[in-house]
Design a protein around this motif. Structure first.
Motif, PDB file in Angstrom:
ATOM      1  N   ARG A 111       0.816  -1.227   0.000  1.00  0.00           N
ATOM      2  CA  ARG A 111       0.000   0.000   0.000  1.00  0.00           C
ATOM      3  C   ARG A 111       0.845   1.271   0.000  1.00  0.00           C
ATOM      4  N   THR A 112       2.061   1.177  -0.506  1.00  0.00           N
ATOM      5  CA  THR A 112       2.845   2.402  -0.704  1.00  0.00           C
ATOM      6  C   THR A 112       2.482   3.009  -2.056  1.00  0.00           C
ATOM      7  N   LEU A 113       2.239   4.304  -2.029  1.00  0.00           N
ATOM      8  CA  LEU A 113       2.020   5.062  -3.259  1.00  0.00           C
ATOM      9  C   LEU A 113       3.294   5.825  -3.561  1.00  0.00           C
ATOM     10  N   MET A 114       3.787   5.721  -4.795  1.00  0.00           N
ATOM     11  CA  MET A 114       4.944   6.501  -5.190  1.00  0.00           C
ATOM     12  C   MET A 114       4.515   7.493  -6.260  1.00  0.00           C
ATOM     13  N   ILE A 115       4.806   8.751  -6.016  1.00  0.00           N
ATOM     14  CA  ILE A 115       4.436   9.823  -6.945  1.00  0.00           C
ATOM     15  C   ILE A 115       5.726  10.437  -7.460  1.00  0.00           C
ATOM     16  N   THR A 116       5.871  10.512  -8.772  1.00  0.00           N
ATOM     17  CA  THR A 116       7.052  11.165  -9.352  1.00  0.00           C
ATOM     18  C   THR A 116       6.597  12.262 -10.300  1.00  0.00           C
ATOM     19  N   VAL A 117       7.096  13.472 -10.076  1.00  0.00           N
ATOM     20  CA  VAL A 117       6.783  14.597 -10.960  1.00  0.00           C
ATOM     21  C   VAL A 117       8.101  15.083 -11.561  1.00  0.00           C
ATOM     22  N   THR A 118       8.143  15.091 -12.874  1.00  0.00           N
ATOM     23  CA  THR A 118       9.369  15.462 -13.591  1.00  0.00           C
ATOM     24  C   THR A 118       9.096  16.645 -14.507  1.00  0.00           C
ATOM     25  N   ASP A 119      10.032  17.596 -14.518  1.00  0.00           N
ATOM     26  CA  ASP A 119       9.981  18.630 -15.553  1.00  0.00           C
ATOM     27  C   ASP A 119      11.358  18.750 -16.191  1.00  0.00           C
ATOM     28  N   LEU A 120      11.386  19.298 -17.380  1.00  0.00           N
ATOM     29  CA  LEU A 120      12.635  19.468 -18.128  1.00  0.00           C
ATOM     30  C   LEU A 120      12.981  20.954 -18.177  1.00  0.00           C
ATOM     31  N   GLY A 121      12.805  21.603 -17.051  1.00  0.00           N
ATOM     32  CA  GLY A 121      12.972  23.052 -16.976  1.00  0.00           C
ATOM     33  C   GLY A 121      14.331  23.483 -16.446  1.00  0.00           C
ATOM     34  N   ARG A 122      14.311  24.622 -15.779  1.00  0.00           N
ATOM     35  CA  ARG A 122      15.569  25.290 -15.417  1.00  0.00           C
ATOM     36  C   ARG A 122      16.364  24.588 -14.315  1.00  0.00           C
ATOM     37  N   GLY A 123      15.683  23.779 -13.509  1.00  0.00           N
ATOM     38  CA  GLY A 123      16.385  23.125 -12.398  1.00  0.00           C
ATOM     39  C   GLY A 123      16.383  23.989 -11.146  1.00  0.00           C
ATOM     40  N   ILE A 124      16.665  23.369 -10.018  1.00  0.00           N
ATOM     41  CA  ILE A 124      16.699  24.075  -8.735  1.00  0.00           C
ATOM     42  C   ILE A 124      18.155  24.394  -8.424  1.00  0.00           C
ATOM     43  N   ASP A 125      18.447  25.656  -8.164  1.00  0.00           N
ATOM     44  CA  ASP A 125      19.839  26.068  -7.930  1.00  0.00           C
ATOM     45  C   ASP A 125      20.425  25.334  -6.731  1.00  0.00           C
ATOM     46  N   ASN A 126      19.685  25.363  -5.625  1.00  0.00           N
ATOM     47  CA  ASN A 126      20.188  24.774  -4.396  1.00  0.00           C
ATOM     48  C   ASN A 126      19.019  24.091  -3.680  1.00  0.00           C
ATOM     49  N   VAL A 127      19.014  22.777  -3.731  1.00  0.00           N
ATOM     50  CA  VAL A 127      17.859  22.030  -3.215  1.00  0.00           C
ATOM     51  C   VAL A 127      17.711  22.230  -1.706  1.00  0.00           C
ATOM     52  N   GLU A 128      18.845  22.288  -1.019  1.00  0.00           N
ATOM     53  CA  GLU A 128      18.790  22.453   0.439  1.00  0.00           C
ATOM     54  C   GLU A 128      18.103  23.773   0.821  1.00  0.00           C
ATOM     55  N   ASP A 129      18.478  24.848   0.139  1.00  0.00           N
ATOM     56  CA  ASP A 129      17.818  26.142   0.367  1.00  0.00           C
ATOM     57  C   ASP A 129      16.340  26.069   0.018  1.00  0.00           C
ATOM     58  N   ALA A 130      16.044  25.434  -1.125  1.00  0.00           N
ATOM     59  CA  ALA A 130      14.658  25.385  -1.605  1.00  0.00           C
ATOM     60  C   ALA A 130      13.737  24.690  -0.610  1.00  0.00           C
ATOM     61  N   MET A 131      14.298  23.739   0.153  1.00  0.00           N
ATOM     62  CA  MET A 131      13.499  22.988   1.133  1.00  0.00           C
ATOM     63  C   MET A 131      13.131  23.809   2.369  1.00  0.00           C
ATOM     64  N   GLU A 132      13.828  24.906   2.603  1.00  0.00           N
ATOM     65  CA  GLU A 132      13.588  25.711   3.811  1.00  0.00           C
ATOM     66  C   GLU A 132      12.183  26.312   3.788  1.00  0.00           C
ATOM     67  N   PRO A 133      11.472  26.265   4.921  1.00  0.00           N
ATOM     68  CA  PRO A 133      10.169  26.929   4.979  1.00  0.00           C
ATOM     69  C   PRO A 133      10.300  28.394   4.577  1.00  0.00           C
ATOM     70  N   PHE A 134       9.371  28.850   3.805  1.00  0.00           N
ATOM     71  CA  PHE A 134       9.266  30.255   3.338  1.00  0.00           C
ATOM     72  C   PHE A 134      10.320  30.643   2.309  1.00  0.00           C
ATOM     73  N   PHE A 135      11.180  29.695   1.901  1.00  0.00           N
ATOM     74  CA  PHE A 135      12.129  30.047   0.834  1.00  0.00           C
ATOM     75  C   PHE A 135      11.378  30.061  -0.497  1.00  0.00           C
ATOM     76  N   THR A 136      11.470  31.172  -1.209  1.00  0.00           N
ATOM     77  CA  THR A 136      10.882  31.235  -2.548  1.00  0.00           C
ATOM     78  C   THR A 136      11.722  32.142  -3.432  1.00  0.00           C
ATOM     79  N   THR A 137      11.764  31.807  -4.732  1.00  0.00           N
ATOM     80  CA  THR A 137      12.432  32.697  -5.670  1.00  0.00           C
ATOM     81  C   THR A 137      11.401  33.515  -6.449  1.00  0.00           C
ATOM     82  N   ASP A 138      10.137  33.395  -6.034  1.00  0.00           N
ATOM     83  CA  ASP A 138       9.061  34.126  -6.711  1.00  0.00           C
ATOM     84  C   ASP A 138       9.182  35.615  -6.403  1.00  0.00           C
ATOM     85  N   ARG A 139       9.165  36.410  -7.446  1.00  0.00           N
ATOM     86  CA  ARG A 139       9.336  37.855  -7.241  1.00  0.00           C
ATOM     87  C   ARG A 139       8.017  38.595  -7.162  1.00  0.00           C
ATOM     88  N   GLU A 140       6.962  37.951  -7.625  1.00  0.00           N
ATOM     89  CA  GLU A 140       5.664  38.647  -7.609  1.00  0.00           C
ATOM     90  C   GLU A 140       4.996  38.610  -6.228  1.00  0.00           C
TER      91      GLU A 140
END
Ligand SMILES: Nc1ncnc2c1ncn2[C@@H]1O[C@H](COP(=O)(O)OP(=O)(O)O)[C@@H](O)[C@H]1O
Ligand SMILES: [Mg+2]
Length: 144
Positions: free
Chosen positions: A79-108
């Motif tokens: 009963r394990t569900l595995m979800i994989t989402v893939t994109d072929l986009g720009r990539g994440i500069d720094n995954v560790e930073d991106a994981m931090e609560p409230f970290f966003t590169t959104d400028r709007e």
């Protein structure tokens, strides 16, 4: 040993309206499993956060026809569900930073920076592999 009992792989263009499509697909995939409404809501949130990130961050500035998001769902005998989402986009500069609560590169100022922390909190495991041109987000959740 656990066995894969069902799987699906869907590719759709990086359009905002496909977030809802991905949520419903996931709900449909789980339909026969008698998942509680609370668990189903968690799983749909995990999918929509990952798909939204692929569309708005991965393909930032070039959402649409030629940019594709791949959603893969796998269900195992334990009963394990595995979800994989893939994109072929720009990539994440720094995954560790991106994981931090409230970290966003959104400028709007529209984004909360809580997508990845929510995906982590709602899943049993979250794995991100990212480089320019490809980001793969894999989440596992055991469905009670
Ligand atoms: N698929 C992706 N491609 C490129 N960057 C991403 C991707 N997913 C997440 N990110 C980066 O990680 C940051 C944090 O993501 P998240 O926690 O969902 O917050 P938010 O989407 O609100 O910014 C994003 O602002 C973005 O910089
Ligand atoms: Mg997000």
């Amino acid at each position: 040993m656990k066995e894969m009992v069902n799987c699906a792989r869907v590719r759709f263009p990086a359009l905002g309206e496909n977030e809802g499509f991905a949520r419903l697909l996931t709900a449909g995939f789980l339909m026969h499993l008698q998942v509680t409404p609370a668990i189903l809501a968690d799983v749909k949130t995990m999918v929509s956060e990952a798909v939204t990130n692929a569309i708005v961050h991965g393909y930032r500035g070039r959402e649409g026809k030629k940019c594709f998001v791949f959603l893969e769902l796998k269900f195992y005998s334990d009963r394990t569900l595995m979800i994989t989402v893939t994109d072929l986009g720009r990539g994440i500069d720094n995954v560790e930073d991106a994981m931090e609560p409230f970290f966003t590169t959104d400028r709007e100022g529209e984004r909360s920076g809580m997508g990845l922390p929510i995906m982590q909190a709602f899943s049993d495991s979250l794995r991100i592999r990212s480089r320019p041109g490809r980001t793969v987000v894999t989440m596992r959740k055991k469905l009670p």
